[in-house]
Write a protein that holds these residues in place. Structure first.
Motif, PDB file in Angstrom:
ATOM      1  N   ALA A 185       1.091  -1.334  -0.408  1.00 35.46           N
ATOM      2  CA  ALA A 185       0.172   0.141   0.029  1.00 35.46           C
ATOM      3  C   ALA A 185       0.920   1.700  -0.288  1.00 35.46           C
ATOM      4  CB  ALA A 185      -0.991   0.347   1.231  1.00 35.46           C
ATOM      5  N   LEU A 186       0.133   1.811  -0.433  1.00 31.82           N
ATOM      6  CA  LEU A 186       0.953   3.852  -0.476  1.00 31.82           C
ATOM      7  C   LEU A 186       0.178   5.218   0.528  1.00 31.82           C
ATOM      8  CD1 LEU A 186       3.150   4.997  -1.865  1.00 31.82           C
ATOM      9  CD2 LEU A 186       1.898   5.533  -3.982  1.00 31.82           C
ATOM     10  N   ALA A 187       0.462   5.435   1.225  1.00 33.01           N
ATOM     11  CA  ALA A 187       0.067   6.136   1.744  1.00 33.01           C
ATOM     12  C   ALA A 187       1.063   7.849   2.057  1.00 33.01           C
ATOM     13  CB  ALA A 187      -0.548   6.123   3.353  1.00 33.01           C
ATOM     14  N   GLY A 188       0.021   8.327   2.040  1.00 29.83           N
ATOM     15  CA  GLY A 188       0.865  10.324   2.415  1.00 29.83           C
ATOM     16  C   GLY A 188       0.540  10.986   1.260  1.00 29.83           C
ATOM     17  N   GLY A 189       1.610  12.401   1.207  1.00 27.53           N
ATOM     18  CA  GLY A 189       0.916  13.423   0.084  1.00 27.53           C
ATOM     19  C   GLY A 189       1.680  13.083  -0.594  1.00 27.53           C
ATOM     20  N   VAL A 190       2.520  12.206  -0.584  1.00 27.44           N
ATOM     21  CA  VAL A 190       3.903  12.313  -2.120  1.00 27.44           C
ATOM     22  C   VAL A 190       3.432  10.961  -3.044  1.00 27.44           C
ATOM     23  CG1 VAL A 190       5.504  11.676  -2.690  1.00 27.44           C
ATOM     24  CG2 VAL A 190       5.790  12.962  -0.988  1.00 27.44           C
ATOM     25  N   SER A 191       1.929  10.423  -2.130  1.00 29.89           N
ATOM     26  CA  SER A 191       1.473   9.041  -2.751  1.00 29.89           C
ATOM     27  C   SER A 191       0.882   9.476  -3.737  1.00 29.89           C
ATOM     28  CB  SER A 191       0.877   8.251  -2.314  1.00 29.89           C
ATOM     29  OG  SER A 191      -0.028   9.146  -1.665  1.00 29.89           O
ATOM     30  N   ALA A 192       0.552  10.940  -3.971  1.00 36.28           N
ATOM     31  CA  ALA A 192      -0.505  11.812  -5.010  1.00 36.28           C
ATOM     32  C   ALA A 192       0.738  11.455  -6.317  1.00 36.28           C
ATOM     33  CB  ALA A 192      -0.823  12.857  -4.536  1.00 36.28           C
ATOM     34  N   ASN A 193       1.974  11.529  -5.883  1.00 35.95           N
ATOM     35  CA  ASN A 193       3.211  12.282  -6.722  1.00 35.95           C
ATOM     36  C   ASN A 193       3.023  11.139  -8.523  1.00 35.95           C
ATOM     37  OD1 ASN A 193       5.981  10.391  -7.932  1.00 35.95           O
ATOM     38  ND2 ASN A 193       6.282  13.194  -7.450  1.00 35.95           N
ATOM     39  N   SER A 194       2.672  10.807  -9.151  1.00 36.63           N
ATOM     40  CA  SER A 194       1.983  10.206 -10.830  1.00 36.63           C
ATOM     41  C   SER A 194       3.323   9.083 -11.124  1.00 36.63           C
ATOM     42  CB  SER A 194       1.640  10.418 -11.686  1.00 36.63           C
ATOM     43  OG  SER A 194       3.580  11.391 -12.473  1.00 36.63           O
ATOM     44  N   GLY A 195       4.581   9.542 -10.796  1.00 32.53           N
ATOM     45  CA  GLY A 195       5.770   8.759 -11.229  1.00 32.53           C
ATOM     46  C   GLY A 195       5.991   7.535  -9.587  1.00 32.53           C
ATOM     47  N   LEU A 196       5.298   8.250  -8.347  1.00 31.97           N
ATOM     48  CA  LEU A 196       6.059   7.454  -7.809  1.00 31.97           C
ATOM     49  C   LEU A 196       4.500   5.959  -7.982  1.00 31.97           C
ATOM     50  CD1 LEU A 196       7.123   5.975  -5.023  1.00 31.97           C
ATOM     51  CD2 LEU A 196       5.729   7.013  -4.306  1.00 31.97           C
ATOM     52  N   ARG A 197       3.309   6.567  -8.453  1.00 31.34           N
ATOM     53  CA  ARG A 197       2.300   6.114  -8.990  1.00 31.34           C
ATOM     54  C   ARG A 197       2.936   4.730 -10.104  1.00 31.34           C
ATOM     55  NH1 ARG A 197      -3.388   7.384  -7.521  1.00 31.34           N
ATOM     56  NH2 ARG A 197      -3.050   8.578  -5.791  1.00 31.34           N
ATOM     57  N   ALA A 198       3.304   5.151 -10.843  1.00 32.77           N
ATOM     58  CA  ALA A 198       3.287   4.234 -12.139  1.00 32.77           C
ATOM     59  C   ALA A 198       4.305   3.433 -11.419  1.00 32.77           C
ATOM     60  CB  ALA A 198       4.202   5.015 -13.344  1.00 32.77           C
ATOM     61  N   THR A 199       5.652   3.687 -11.095  1.00 32.03           N
ATOM     62  CA  THR A 199       6.412   2.763 -10.628  1.00 32.03           C
ATOM     63  C   THR A 199       6.368   1.566 -10.431  1.00 32.03           C
ATOM     64  OG1 THR A 199       7.874   4.614 -10.529  1.00 32.03           O
ATOM     65  CG2 THR A 199       8.631   2.783  -9.141  1.00 32.03           C
ATOM     66  N   LEU A 200       4.804   2.150  -8.711  1.00 32.26           N
ATOM     67  CA  LEU A 200       4.543   0.591  -7.901  1.00 32.26           C
ATOM     68  C   LEU A 200       3.494  -0.097  -9.221  1.00 32.26           C
ATOM     69  CD1 LEU A 200       3.623   2.147  -4.918  1.00 32.26           C
ATOM     70  CD2 LEU A 200       5.445   1.001  -5.715  1.00 32.26           C
ATOM     71  N   LYS A 201       2.947   0.228  -9.925  1.00 33.43           N
ATOM     72  CA  LYS A 201       2.252  -0.922 -10.487  1.00 33.43           C
ATOM     73  C   LYS A 201       3.071  -1.110 -11.682  1.00 33.43           C
ATOM     74  CE  LYS A 201      -1.930   2.620 -10.879  1.00 33.43           C
ATOM     75  NZ  LYS A 201      -2.536   4.380 -11.464  1.00 33.43           N
ATOM     76  N   LYS A 259      -7.764   7.562  -3.456  1.00 37.83           N
ATOM     77  CA  LYS A 259      -8.299   8.506  -4.233  1.00 37.83           C
ATOM     78  C   LYS A 259      -7.295   9.182  -3.518  1.00 37.83           C
ATOM     79  CE  LYS A 259     -12.148   7.093  -5.275  1.00 37.83           C
ATOM     80  NZ  LYS A 259     -14.135   7.418  -5.204  1.00 37.83           N
ATOM     81  N   PHE A 260      -6.773  10.609  -5.339  1.00 41.65           N
ATOM     82  CA  PHE A 260      -6.279  10.936  -4.988  1.00 41.65           C
ATOM     83  C   PHE A 260      -6.550  12.289  -3.602  1.00 41.65           C
ATOM     84  CE2 PHE A 260      -5.155  16.129  -5.130  1.00 41.65           C
ATOM     85  CZ  PHE A 260      -3.754  15.800  -5.509  1.00 41.65           C
ATOM     86  N   GLU A 261      -7.798  12.320  -3.100  1.00 40.09           N
ATOM     87  CA  GLU A 261      -8.489  13.204  -1.723  1.00 40.09           C
ATOM     88  C   GLU A 261      -8.046  12.912  -0.371  1.00 40.09           C
ATOM     89  OE1 GLU A 261     -12.010  11.854  -4.280  1.00 40.09           O
ATOM     90  OE2 GLU A 261     -10.285  12.185  -4.769  1.00 40.09           O
ATOM     91  N   TYR A 262      -7.750  11.604  -0.521  1.00 37.29           N
ATOM     92  CA  TYR A 262      -7.589  11.116   0.794  1.00 37.29           C
ATOM     93  C   TYR A 262      -5.413  11.069   0.934  1.00 37.29           C
ATOM     94  CZ  TYR A 262     -11.955   9.369  -0.355  1.00 37.29           C
ATOM     95  OH  TYR A 262     -13.278   9.859  -0.528  1.00 37.29           O
ATOM     96  N   CYS A 263      -4.884  10.890  -0.206  1.00 31.04           N
ATOM     97  CA  CYS A 263      -3.522  11.097  -0.421  1.00 31.04           C
ATOM     98  C   CYS A 263      -3.230  11.842   0.539  1.00 31.04           C
ATOM     99  CB  CYS A 263      -2.466  11.335  -1.294  1.00 31.04           C
ATOM    100  SG  CYS A 263      -3.678   9.214  -2.107  1.00 31.04           S
ATOM    101  N   THR A 264      -3.277  13.427   0.398  1.00 34.14           N
ATOM    102  CA  THR A 264      -2.969  14.814   1.315  1.00 34.14           C
ATOM    103  C   THR A 264      -3.255  14.456   2.565  1.00 34.14           C
ATOM    104  OG1 THR A 264      -4.657  15.963  -0.092  1.00 34.14           O
ATOM    105  CG2 THR A 264      -2.493  15.852  -0.729  1.00 34.14           C
ATOM    106  N   ASP A 265      -3.486  15.713   2.867  1.00 38.65           N
ATOM    107  CA  ASP A 265      -4.098  15.388   4.142  1.00 38.65           C
ATOM    108  C   ASP A 265      -5.313  15.778   4.069  1.00 38.65           C
ATOM    109  OD1 ASP A 265      -1.909  15.470   5.376  1.00 38.65           O
ATOM    110  OD2 ASP A 265      -1.612  17.653   6.502  1.00 38.65           O
ATOM    111  N   ASN A 266      -6.358  15.328   5.069  1.00 35.23           N
ATOM    112  CA  ASN A 266      -7.459  15.453   5.194  1.00 35.23           C
ATOM    113  C   ASN A 266      -8.564  14.332   5.889  1.00 35.23           C
ATOM    114  OD1 ASN A 266      -9.172  12.732   4.283  1.00 35.23           O
ATOM    115  ND2 ASN A 266      -6.352  12.679   3.484  1.00 35.23           N
ATOM    116  N   ALA A 267      -9.312  14.818   6.586  1.00 31.10           N
ATOM    117  CA  ALA A 267     -10.636  14.569   7.490  1.00 31.10           C
ATOM    118  C   ALA A 267     -11.156  13.116   7.348  1.00 31.10           C
ATOM    119  CB  ALA A 267     -11.315  15.700   8.329  1.00 31.10           C
TER     120      ALA A 267
END
Length: 346
Positions: A275-291, A305-313
């Motif tokens: 699994a990937l989590a945290g704000g940097v998990s929105a990075n498209s390069g990191l996502r593509a590499t993991l896939k 989903k993008f809106e749950y990667c960055t800080d959210n409630a």
């Protein structure tokens, strides 16, 4: 008959004021107010952040309740981010949560921000194409501006940090590299944007040699700064002329550092659920590499989903929901913890 539970989550660890409502495990509202004032200073100014939280917290909570279609009186508990984060920012959220829960005479639930990022994978909505959640045990790479961790997740409430940065976080390395290049704050997303047009192997940067599953990014930042200074001394237009290639190369280096340790962690623990989590998990390069790695190594990769990667409630509310189910409440004597270590009681 099971009683309905409605949890409101409050997030104020850095510069985003957020509130979310979850009813019986389903997300009904997720509101985030981003503070734009920090762009003028090239980074988050703690005093300005806490003041903005004070201005934003009531409107954000009011909007979340209205969007969810619930009243304050229907709430079952108040969940809030206790830490880690900026002390002033945490204090605003903690103080409001305590007062809100006390006024409504309902339980108060403290949440570790990093646990929230991991449990973002368990946010459920009414979307038809709802994302699947990882099954236990799984390994989560949590990457943000302030943290870089490899976490072995054995259960909702059983998480062990098996690797982490010994100095700077990966997100900070992205932002610092952008700042060195003269890109505006926040620079991480801009590096991601320009990297798509560049050659990731145009320039080579040294990678740290760190023991076990730990990370280090301070040396990379220094090396990158020296590289830019040396090249611009020869040609003042170097960055502008090679912007895409520089961004692609530094992004490739950071991602390579991240995934090399992740591969070792997965192999050592014989785990293919990643699994990937945290704000940097929105990075498209990191996502593509993991896939790509998923296809190569037989991993099953989970990215929120993008809106749950960055800080959210929403991530705070879902953690609060699971804590509510086991009646894990805190007291009015609770205080924020700027350095709240994942898995610790304090």
């Amino acid at each position: 008959m099971t009683k309905t539970s409605i949890i409101i989550g409050i997030e104020s660890s850095c510069d985003d004021t957020a509130a979310a409502v979850i009813k019986d495990g389903k997300l009904l509202a997720n509101i985030v107010s981003t503070q734009n004032i920090h762009k003028a200073y090239g980074g988050v100014v703690p005093e300005l952040a806490s003041r903005a939280h004070q201005q934003n917290i009531i409107p954000v909570i009011d909007q979340a309740l209205k969007q969810a279609g619930v009243t304050r009186e229907e709430l079952s508990a108040v969940a809030f981010t206790r830490g880690p984060g900026l002390m002033g920012s945490l204090l605003v959220g903690t103080s409001f949560a305590k007062g809100f829960a006390l006024g409504l005479n309902i339980p108060l639930i403290e949440v570790n921000h990093m646990q929230g990022h991991i449990l973002a994978h368990f946010i459920k909505t009414n979307d038809e194409e709802e994302e699947k959640s990882p099954s236990f045990p799984f390994i989560c790479l949590t990457v943000s501006g302030g943290h870089t961790q490899i976490v072995l997740v054995k259960d909702i409430f059983d998480m062990e940090i098996i690797g982490e940065t010994i100095d700077d976080a990966a997100g900070e390395a992205f932002d610092k590299a952008a700042k060195i290049m003269g890109l505006p704050y926040p620079g991480g997303p801009l590096i991601d944007k320009y990297a798509k047009e560049g050659n990731p192997r145009a320039f080579t940067f040294s990678k740290p040699k760190v023991s076990d599953l730990n990370y280090s990014f301070s040396g990379l930042k220094t090396g990158f700064m020296n590289f830019i200074n040396n090249e611009t001394a020869k040609n003042p237009d170097f960055v502008e002329l090679h912007k895409a290639d520089i961004c692609a190369s530094i992004q490739y280096t950071i991602i390579d550092i991240l995934v090399n340790k992740l591969k070792i962690a997965a192999e050592q623990n014989s785990i293919t659920q990643i699994a990937l989590a945290g704000g940097v998990s929105a990075n498209s390069g990191l996502r593509a590499t993991l896939k790509e790695l998923a296809a190569q190594l037989g991993w099953q990769v989970f990215i929120p989903k993008f809106e749950y990667c960055t800080d959210n409630a929403a991530m705070i509310a879902v953690t609060g929901y699971y804590k509510f189910l086991k009646q894990d409440f805190t007291t009015q004597g609770i205080a924020p913890l700027p350095r709240y270590v994942l898995g610790s009681n304090e």
